[in-house]
Scaffold this motif. Structure first.
Motif, PDB file in Angstrom:
ATOM      1  N   ILE A 183       0.867  -1.255   0.016  1.00  0.00           N
ATOM      2  CA  ILE A 183       0.039  -0.185   0.337  1.00  0.00           C
ATOM      3  C   ILE A 183       0.553   1.384  -0.173  1.00  0.00           C
ATOM      4  N   LEU A 184       2.321   1.478  -0.541  1.00  0.00           N
ATOM      5  CA  LEU A 184       2.955   2.547  -0.338  1.00  0.00           C
ATOM      6  C   LEU A 184       3.436   2.361   1.008  1.00  0.00           C
ATOM      7  N   ASN A 185       3.392   2.052   2.047  1.00  0.00           N
ATOM      8  CA  ASN A 185       3.633   2.798   3.992  1.00  0.00           C
ATOM      9  C   ASN A 185       5.101   1.746   3.947  1.00  0.00           C
ATOM     10  N   SER A 186       5.936   3.214   4.139  1.00  0.00           N
ATOM     11  CA  SER A 186       6.978   2.051   4.732  1.00  0.00           C
ATOM     12  C   SER A 186       7.697   2.638   6.278  1.00  0.00           C
ATOM     13  N   ASP A 187       6.113   3.192   6.575  1.00  0.00           N
ATOM     14  CA  ASP A 187       6.181   3.305   8.499  1.00  0.00           C
ATOM     15  C   ASP A 187       6.685   2.175   8.486  1.00  0.00           C
ATOM     16  N   LEU A 188       7.509   1.127   9.017  1.00  0.00           N
ATOM     17  CA  LEU A 188       7.741   0.024  10.743  1.00  0.00           C
ATOM     18  C   LEU A 188       6.578   0.146  11.235  1.00  0.00           C
ATOM     19  N   GLN A 189       6.735   1.323  11.715  1.00  0.00           N
ATOM     20  CA  GLN A 189       6.191   1.461  13.406  1.00  0.00           C
ATOM     21  C   GLN A 189       4.624   0.979  13.257  1.00  0.00           C
ATOM     22  N   SER A 190       4.062   2.047  12.529  1.00  0.00           N
ATOM     23  CA  SER A 190       3.240   1.586  11.602  1.00  0.00           C
ATOM     24  C   SER A 190       2.213   0.464  11.223  1.00  0.00           C
ATOM     25  N   ILE A 191       2.976  -1.000  10.960  1.00  0.00           N
ATOM     26  CA  ILE A 191       2.299  -2.192  10.707  1.00  0.00           C
ATOM     27  C   ILE A 191       3.120  -2.677  12.575  1.00  0.00           C
ATOM     28  N   LEU A 192       3.653  -2.571  12.376  1.00  0.00           N
ATOM     29  CA  LEU A 192       3.281  -3.143  14.005  1.00  0.00           C
ATOM     30  C   LEU A 192       2.427  -2.944  14.303  1.00  0.00           C
ATOM     31  N   LYS A 193       1.484  -1.836  14.782  1.00  0.00           N
ATOM     32  CA  LYS A 193       0.588  -1.445  15.540  1.00  0.00           C
ATOM     33  C   LYS A 193      -0.397  -1.849  14.821  1.00  0.00           C
ATOM     34  N   TRP A 194      -0.589  -2.061  13.480  1.00  0.00           N
ATOM     35  CA  TRP A 194      -1.767  -2.964  12.425  1.00  0.00           C
ATOM     36  C   TRP A 194      -1.646  -3.899  12.733  1.00  0.00           C
ATOM     37  N   ASN A 195      -0.627  -4.418  12.675  1.00  0.00           N
ATOM     38  CA  ASN A 195      -0.473  -6.179  13.040  1.00  0.00           C
ATOM     39  C   ASN A 195      -1.056  -6.666  14.283  1.00  0.00           C
ATOM     40  N   TYR A 196      -0.865  -5.387  15.863  1.00  0.00           N
ATOM     41  CA  TYR A 196      -1.708  -6.234  16.478  1.00  0.00           C
ATOM     42  C   TYR A 196      -2.695  -5.486  16.660  1.00  0.00           C
ATOM     43  N   GLU A 197      -2.973  -4.933  16.141  1.00  0.00           N
ATOM     44  CA  GLU A 197      -4.782  -4.105  16.194  1.00  0.00           C
ATOM     45  C   GLU A 197      -5.493  -5.570  15.268  1.00  0.00           C
ATOM     46  N   LEU A 198      -4.963  -6.110  14.253  1.00  0.00           N
ATOM     47  CA  LEU A 198      -5.514  -7.155  13.547  1.00  0.00           C
ATOM     48  C   LEU A 198      -6.323  -8.298  14.101  1.00  0.00           C
ATOM     49  N   ASP A 199      -5.061  -8.505  14.775  1.00  0.00           N
ATOM     50  CA  ASP A 199      -5.019  -9.907  15.341  1.00  0.00           C
ATOM     51  C   ASP A 199      -6.252  -9.474  17.221  1.00  0.00           C
ATOM     52  N   GLU A 200      -6.194  -8.591  17.475  1.00  0.00           N
ATOM     53  CA  GLU A 200      -6.634  -8.393  18.685  1.00  0.00           C
ATOM     54  C   GLU A 200      -8.061  -8.704  17.986  1.00  0.00           C
ATOM     55  N   LEU A 201      -8.670  -7.538  17.242  1.00  0.00           N
ATOM     56  CA  LEU A 201     -10.120  -7.858  16.321  1.00  0.00           C
ATOM     57  C   LEU A 201     -10.167  -9.474  15.183  1.00  0.00           C
ATOM     58  N   GLY A 202      -8.838  -9.654  15.202  1.00  0.00           N
ATOM     59  CA  GLY A 202      -9.637 -11.108  14.898  1.00  0.00           C
ATOM     60  C   GLY A 202      -9.447 -10.986  12.860  1.00  0.00           C
ATOM     61  N   MET A 203      -8.843 -10.603  12.864  1.00  0.00           N
ATOM     62  CA  MET A 203      -8.537 -10.377  11.036  1.00  0.00           C
ATOM     63  C   MET A 203      -7.774 -11.248  10.395  1.00  0.00           C
ATOM     64  N   ASP A 204      -7.201 -12.179   9.172  1.00  0.00           N
ATOM     65  CA  ASP A 204      -6.542 -12.367   8.198  1.00  0.00           C
ATOM     66  C   ASP A 204      -5.900 -10.938   8.036  1.00  0.00           C
ATOM     67  N   THR A 205      -4.260 -10.534   8.870  1.00  0.00           N
ATOM     68  CA  THR A 205      -3.981  -9.624   8.045  1.00  0.00           C
ATOM     69  C   THR A 205      -4.083  -9.979   6.050  1.00  0.00           C
ATOM     70  N   ILE A 206      -3.552 -10.687   5.829  1.00  0.00           N
ATOM     71  CA  ILE A 206      -3.708 -10.762   4.335  1.00  0.00           C
ATOM     72  C   ILE A 206      -4.955  -9.883   3.467  1.00  0.00           C
ATOM     73  N   SER A 207      -5.936 -10.628   3.937  1.00  0.00           N
ATOM     74  CA  SER A 207      -6.819 -10.530   3.066  1.00  0.00           C
ATOM     75  C   SER A 207      -7.151  -9.089   3.780  1.00  0.00           C
ATOM     76  N   ALA A 208      -7.266  -8.665   4.831  1.00  0.00           N
ATOM     77  CA  ALA A 208      -7.520  -7.805   5.133  1.00  0.00           C
ATOM     78  C   ALA A 208      -6.582  -6.216   4.384  1.00  0.00           C
ATOM     79  N   ALA A 209      -5.253  -6.893   4.065  1.00  0.00           N
ATOM     80  CA  ALA A 209      -4.189  -6.100   3.327  1.00  0.00           C
ATOM     81  C   ALA A 209      -4.155  -5.681   2.009  1.00  0.00           C
ATOM     82  N   SER A 210      -4.786  -6.607   1.164  1.00  0.00           N
ATOM     83  CA  SER A 210      -4.744  -6.911  -0.297  1.00  0.00           C
ATOM     84  C   SER A 210      -6.207  -6.386  -0.486  1.00  0.00           C
TER      85      SER A 210
END
Length: 645
Positions: free
Chosen positions: A330-357
């Protein structure tokens, strides 16, 4: 009584509607043919489904299955499988998971758990040996909780009820599963059975979580030889350059740099295969700047999991797929934001692959004027709140919760909705790894990199065979798929399979042996085809292939490399046959037109996936018809009785 160890020799079938518990027969012959795990689940679904069932229906079943090596001390053997009919694809969803639930399901005395019907109210299921109790998830304030909160609360309830700290395994869904997000997952500890929307099936069945515990021990055929072999195998994994160095040091995130170098790093929704800013979101940066410590699943010496800090908490870090698709995807180069989104998606219970795509599709649809949604590549301020909107189906999130396939059918842009059979592709750009492209298209559960056979490992990230030629790719795809199928069925992590390849080919890419091997593999298609058709010729032991003797010592089952591959072929073919009952044909084994019609490099026509040519060859080596259906001769050869439901 079974003549085999390793198994608990009991399968539980529980009706969520009535609360009825019964034993489900699983014979020694079925153990020999299907081993366990996802192959066992495919056989159970085959015996009980007709092809007319829908994901959100009482007729749909959930099968949670373990492998015969789970609980034996075999390295990386704690994994379990969940299979059902997917709300994302309409065919079999088989999702593999680490965590501790599989181990504790066997402690409760079961090789597998079959769930039918639908809970009359929001519920969670407690299993302790022979006791199955459905609890009201609303009264205990568990429904609506995020993943870690629900696991903690269930633990507290069990500790209170039993008067001690209860050792148990828990699987749970988050709000996304409760609200039927089509790519919601099921979680055990911090690990996910994330793909194909299994969490939504739990949610539709009003089942928030399952907790399993018991006092059973996994029987071992020859404890002394098993212990010695486990030690030898563990040492082999620790000394191998991939499982003993790269994965422990960098995790799967370490693949980002290799993908960049081989032009297989999907960027801007697969518009290109390289990311100019990959160094900001690669495994080396994650390890140097953010990783706190390494963790692993039960019985795993590899320890590939990263631990990072998010909002003052130590949590699981992102895998390669998350870094790639929520980074350059998605043309994002902020690694800290990915760490945060990964945790948020896990907590909400979503597949990160399908969510991102799905997010990347929406950004491109907006860019092309097909859907005015306000989402743009490189703009990330709204994304955390967007995950919440998806999980709770609010506003635009209600549409994004449907996934890229359904969105493209509504708004257009099917050529850049990056899925196969409705399941979004992983982060590997296949136009510089055409065998991986074939695998994406023919994979039983849809656009999965592992069910695809993971040929990118041979074409770009481990070995470096010719990545653009279609030669031998059908044969290699079948062989790798069948091998991975059996490894999963045993309850083991697929990473153990990487150590089957000699370490020399990874550490010394210019060594004459490595160069010769890379050149030779695509030229031995006829030999590979012979092996695929007659794997029994591989009757001899290989020092680097540990599975056969592990099964012999721990389970007491005669096993050879050839028999192991044949088991995988049987399981893979059966799962495909069930998919054809639900309507899958050759037309569904497809890729987005971007990958088959548009060269990644406009100056090089070979940089697109020659899918039709490879697919025909693949059907031939598999013994399937031109329509992609396993023939009666193939089913008979594998001992699968057609129409036995």
């Amino acid at each position: 009584m079974s003549k085999y160890s390793g198994y608990m020799d009991r399968v539980a079938k529980f009706d969520l509607t009535t609360g009825k518990l019964e034993d489900y027969p699983w014979s020694d012959k079925e153990k020999e043919l299907y081993l366990g795990g996802k192959m066992m689940a495919a056989k159970i679904l085959y015996d009980n489904l007709t092809g007319k069932e829908e994901a959100f229906s009482e007729e749909n079943m959930i099968v949670i299955s373990t492998g015969p090596l789970t609980g034996t001390g075999a390295p990386s053997s704690c994994r379990f499988n969940i299979s059902t009919i997917s709300p994302q694809t309409g065919i079999i969803a088989s999702s593999n998971c680490g965590g501790s639930f599989g181990y504790y399901l066997k402690k409760a005395g079961y090789d597998a758990l079959i769930l039918t019907g639908r809970c009359p109210e929001h519920s969670w299921l407690e299993i302790y040996n022979d006791s199955f109790v459905l609890h009201n998830a609303d009264n205990e304030d568990i429904w609506g909780k995020r993943v870690s909160e629900s696991q903690e609360q269930i633990h507290e309830i069990l500790d209170r009820d039993y008067g001690c700290r209860v050792k148990c395994g828990i699987v749970t869904i988050g709000p996304a599963g409760e609200n039927l997000v089509r790519y919601s997952g099921v979680f055990s500890q911090e690990r996910a059975a994330g793909r194909a929307g299994i969490g939504a099936v739990f949610g539709w069945k009003n089942l928030k979580a399952i907790a399993a515990a018991g006092n059973h021990k996994t029987p071992i055929h020859n404890p002394k030889k098993t212990m010695a072999w486990n030690k030898k195998w563990t040492n082999h994994l620790r000394n191998h350059p991939l499982t003993g160095d790269q994965l422990p040091r960098l995790g799967t995130a370490g693949l980002v740099s290799g993908m960049q170098a081989t032009k297989t790093l999907a960027t801007k929704n697969f518009n290109q295969g390289t990311n100019p800013e990959f160094e900001k979101v690669c495994g080396e940066t994650l390890a140097e700047d953010f990783n706190i410590t390494n963790k692993g699943c039960l019985a795993c010496p590899i320890k590939c999991t990263r631990t990072v800090n998010v909002d003052g908490k130590e949590v699981k870090g992102p895998e390669l797929e998350t870094l790639g698709l929520l980074g350059g995807g998605i043309l994002n180069s902020d690694l800290q934001s990915i760490l945060k989104w990964n945790y948020e998606l896990d907590e909400l219970g979503m597949d990160t692959i399908s969510a991102a795509s799905t997010l990347a599709y929406a950004m491109e649809a907006n860019e092309k004027g097909l859907w005015d949604n306000g989402l743009k590549f490189g703009e990330t301020e709204r994304i955390s709140s967007l995950w919440e909107d998806i999980a709770f189906r609010r506003g635009i999130g209600d549409e994004l919760a449907e996934g890229s396939k359904r969105l493209s059918e509504k708004y257009g842009g099917k050529e850049f909705a990056m899925h196969s059979k409705g399941l979004e592709l992983a982060a590997y750009e296949p136009r510089h790894s055409v065998g991986q492209g074939l695998g994406y298209a023919v994979a039983n559960r849809g656009g999965c990199h592992l069910n695809a056979g993971y040929l990118v490992f041979l074409e770009a990230l481990g070995l470096h065979i010719d990545s653009q030629t279609p030669k031998a790719k059908a044969e290699l795809t079948m062989l790798m798929q069948d091998l991975f199928e059996s490894i999963s069925a045993c309850g083991q992590c697929l990473f153990t399979g990487y150590a089957v390849f000699p370490g020399l080919v990874f550490t010394q890419p210019n060594h004459p042996l490595t160069v010769a091997l890379n050149k030779a593999i695509t030229k031995i298609g006829p030999i590979l085809s012979l092996v695929n058709k007659n794997p029994e010729i591989l009757f001899f032991p290989l020092s680097i292939f540990h599975y056969d003797r592990e099964i012999k010592y721990a389970v007491g089952m005669k096993m050879t490399l050839g028999k192991f591959i044949r088991c995988g072929e049987r399981g893979y073919t059966l799962e495909r046959y069930v998919d054809t009952l639900f309507g899958i044909t050759e037309k569904d084994d497809s890729l987005p037109a971007r990958l088959t019609n548009e060269p990644e490099d406009p100056k090089d026509e070979t940089t697109k996936v020659p899918l039709d040519k490879m697919k025909k060859a693949y059907y031939a080596v598999r013994g399937w018809s031109k329509e992609g259906v396993p023939t009666e001769a193939t089913l008979k050869k594998l001992g699968i009785k057609k129409g036995q439901q």
